[in-house]
Design a protein around this motif. Structure first.
Motif, PDB file in Angstrom:
ATOM      1  N   UNK A 249       0.826  -1.213   0.000  1.00  0.00           N
ATOM      2  CA  UNK A 249       0.000   0.000   0.000  1.00  0.00           C
ATOM      3  C   UNK A 249       0.855   1.256   0.000  1.00  0.00           C
ATOM      4  N   UNK A 250       0.261   2.339  -0.467  1.00  0.00           N
ATOM      5  CA  UNK A 250       0.963   3.617  -0.458  1.00  0.00           C
ATOM      6  C   UNK A 250       1.007   4.236   0.934  1.00  0.00           C
ATOM      7  N   UNK A 251       1.578   5.416   0.998  1.00  0.00           N
ATOM      8  CA  UNK A 251       1.694   6.134   2.270  1.00  0.00           C
ATOM      9  C   UNK A 251       0.313   6.516   2.790  1.00  0.00           C
ATOM     10  N   UNK A 252       0.188   6.481   4.112  1.00  0.00           N
ATOM     11  CA  UNK A 252      -1.022   6.975   4.762  1.00  0.00           C
ATOM     12  C   UNK A 252      -0.582   7.942   5.858  1.00  0.00           C
ATOM     13  N   UNK A 253      -0.791   9.227   5.627  1.00  0.00           N
ATOM     14  CA  UNK A 253      -0.249  10.239   6.535  1.00  0.00           C
ATOM     15  C   UNK A 253      -0.862  10.152   7.926  1.00  0.00           C
ATOM     16  N   UNK A 254      -2.134   9.730   8.021  1.00  0.00           N
ATOM     17  CA  UNK A 254      -2.754   9.606   9.348  1.00  0.00           C
ATOM     18  C   UNK A 254      -2.086   8.501  10.162  1.00  0.00           C
ATOM     19  N   UNK A 255      -1.853   7.366   9.511  1.00  0.00           N
ATOM     20  CA  UNK A 255      -1.185   6.257  10.202  1.00  0.00           C
ATOM     21  C   UNK A 255       0.231   6.655  10.582  1.00  0.00           C
ATOM     22  N   UNK A 256       0.929   7.331   9.692  1.00  0.00           N
ATOM     23  CA  UNK A 256       2.302   7.749   9.978  1.00  0.00           C
ATOM     24  C   UNK A 256       2.349   8.739  11.139  1.00  0.00           C
ATOM     25  N   UNK A 257       1.386   9.640  11.167  1.00  0.00           N
ATOM     26  CA  UNK A 257       1.352  10.620  12.261  1.00  0.00           C
ATOM     27  C   UNK A 257       1.121   9.917  13.597  1.00  0.00           C
ATOM     28  N   UNK A 258       0.234   8.928  13.589  1.00  0.00           N
ATOM     29  CA  UNK A 258      -0.036   8.188  14.829  1.00  0.00           C
ATOM     30  C   UNK A 258       1.215   7.436  15.286  1.00  0.00           C
ATOM     31  N   UNK A 259       1.910   6.787  14.358  1.00  0.00           N
ATOM     32  CA  UNK A 259       3.118   6.054  14.719  1.00  0.00           C
ATOM     33  C   UNK A 259       4.218   6.992  15.207  1.00  0.00           C
ATOM     34  N   UNK A 260       4.340   8.148  14.578  1.00  0.00           N
ATOM     35  CA  UNK A 260       5.347   9.122  15.006  1.00  0.00           C
ATOM     36  C   UNK A 260       5.053   9.620  16.411  1.00  0.00           C
ATOM     37  N   UNK A 261       3.771   9.832  16.698  1.00  0.00           N
ATOM     38  CA  UNK A 261       3.389  10.282  18.037  1.00  0.00           C
ATOM     39  C   UNK A 261       3.715   9.208  19.077  1.00  0.00           C
ATOM     40  N   UNK A 262       3.465   7.951  18.731  1.00  0.00           N
ATOM     41  CA  UNK A 262       3.811   6.865  19.649  1.00  0.00           C
ATOM     42  C   UNK A 262       5.311   6.802  19.877  1.00  0.00           C
TER      43      UNK A 262
END
Length: 313
Positions: free
Chosen positions: A120-133
Motif C-alpha cells: 500500500x501507499x503512504x497513509x499520513x494519518x497512520x504515519x502521524x499516529x506512529x510518530x506520536x507513539x
C-alpha cells in the motif's frame, strides 16, 4: 552477440570502504560500460564527502547514474530506486554499453533483483499516529512491537531505523498482514537476465576495520564536519529524515547539537560504519552465486573483466 542481445548485468557489491567503486571505475576504462549507483545516501545532493561520492574529475571519466537525485529534506524509496535503475539499465543498453551497478545498499539490490511486493501507499494519518507513539515510547519500543508481529522483517531492520520501522508498521495497519507475507508474494525481479555478481571485500575483518577507520579519518580531513555544519544550519533538516540518519552524518549532527564531543562523534561514526559493514556482509554471504574478490588483490580488475567476458559467451 549484438549489443541489443546482451542481457548481462554486472552487480559489483561489497561492504563500505571495500574498494568497489574504484574497481567499477577501472572496469569502465576497460569495457564499454557505465556505472549505476546503488547507494541510498549518494542520492542526496550536498552530501558528498560523507558518502564518498565520486568527484567531478572521476565523473568525467566514469559518469555515475542515480546520484544527486534528491534534496536532503526529501525521501527516496526502494520502489523509486527500482524504477529509476530499470530506466538507466535500458538507456545504457540502448547505447550499446554494459551496465555496472555498484554500491552498498543491500535493500536496493534485493528490491531490484528479487522484485517488490504490491504494498500500500503512504497513509499520513497512520504515519502521524506512529510518530506520536515513537515520541512517547521511542523507536526501539516500536521495533520490539514489529519483532513480535513479524520477526523475519524486524531482524533485517536496525532498532534505530525509524523510517523502515514506521513503514513496516504502517503496512500492517493498512493491510492486516505481516510485511514478510506480502514480500513473499513479490513481483518480477530480473528474471531472464544474466547477473554477474561480484563482491569486493578485504580478506579479514581487521583489514576491513582498518580501511573503515582510515576512510573516516580521510573524510574528516577533507571537511566532513564543515559539510555537516552546512546541513545542520538548515531549518528544514533534522535527525528524523533518512538523509541525516546516514552513517557519519548522524554522529556529527549530535556533535553539533552538543550531545557528543568531536572525538566521541568520530569514534561513534567509525563504530557505526563497522556495524553497517557487518550487516552488509551478512547479506552478501547469503549470495551463493557471487564471486568474491579480495580488496588488496592487484589482479582484481583483470579477474572481474574475465568473469564479465565469460558471462557474455
Amino acid at each position: 552477440m549484438t549489443a541489443s542481445e546482451d542481457n548481462r548485468l554486472v552487480l559489483l557489491m561489497g561492504p563500505t570502504a571495500s574498494g568497489k567503486t574504484a574497481l567499477a571505475i577501472d572496469l569502465v576504462a576497460r569495457l564499454n560500460a557505465e556505472i549505476v549507483s546503488v547507494d541510498s545516501a549518494m542520492v542526496y545532493r550536498d552530501m558528498d564527502i560523507g558518502t564518498a561520492k565520486p568527484d567531478a574529475a572521476t565523473q568525467a571519466i566514469a559518469p555515475h547514474a542515480l546520484i544527486d537525485l534528491r534534496d536532503p529534506a526529501e525521501t527516496y524509496s526502494a520502489a523509486e530506486f527500482v524504477a529509476d535503475a530499470r530506466r538507466e539499465i535500458a538507456r545504457i543498453r540502448a547505447a550499446g554499453r554494459l551496465p555496472i551497478l555498484t554500491g552498498g545498499t543491500s535493500l536496493y539490490f534485493r528490491a531490484l533483483t528479487d522484485g517488490l511486493s504490491a504494498l500500500p501507499g503512504r497513509d499520513e494519518d497512520v504515519r502521524a499516529r506512529l510518530s506520536a507513539e515513537a515520541e512517547t515510547l521511542g523507536w526501539a519500543a516500536l521495533h520490539a512491537r514489529l519483532a513480535e508481529a513479524d520477526p523475519a522483517v524486524a531482524a533485517r531492520i536496525h532498532p534505530n531505523d525509524a523510517q523502515r520501522i514506521q513503514r513496516m508498521l504502517e503496512i500492517m495497519a493498512l493491510t492486516g498482514e505481516r510485511p514478510s507475507v506480502l514480500h513473499a508474494r513479490g513481483t518480477q525481479g530480473l528474471a531472464g537476465q544474466r547477473l554477474v555478481r561480484m563482491v569486493v571485500c578485504p580478506a579479514s575483518r581487521a583489514a576491513l576495520h582498518d580501511r573503515i577507520e582510515q576512510r573516516f579519518s580521510q573524510m574528516m580531513s577533507e571537511g566532513l564536519l564543515t559539510e555537516v555544519e552546512k546541513l545542520h544550519a538548515r531549518p528544514d533538516l533534522d535527525l528524523s529524515q533518512p538523509s541525516m540518519r546516514s552513517v557519519g552524518y548522524r554522529q556529527l549532527w549530535q556533535v553539533l547539537d552538543g550531545d557528543l564531543s568531536l572525538d566521541d562523534g568520530v569514534a561513534r561514526g567509525i563504530i557505526a560504519s563497522r556495524q553497517l559493514a557487518k550487516r552488509q556482509l551478512t547479506w552478501l554471504r547469503s549470495l551463493a552465486d557471487a564471486h568474491w574478490l579480495a580488496s588488496d588483490d592487484d589482479n582484481n580488475t583483470a579477474r572481474a573483466e574475465a568473469l564479465i567476458m565469460r558471462a557474455g559467451t
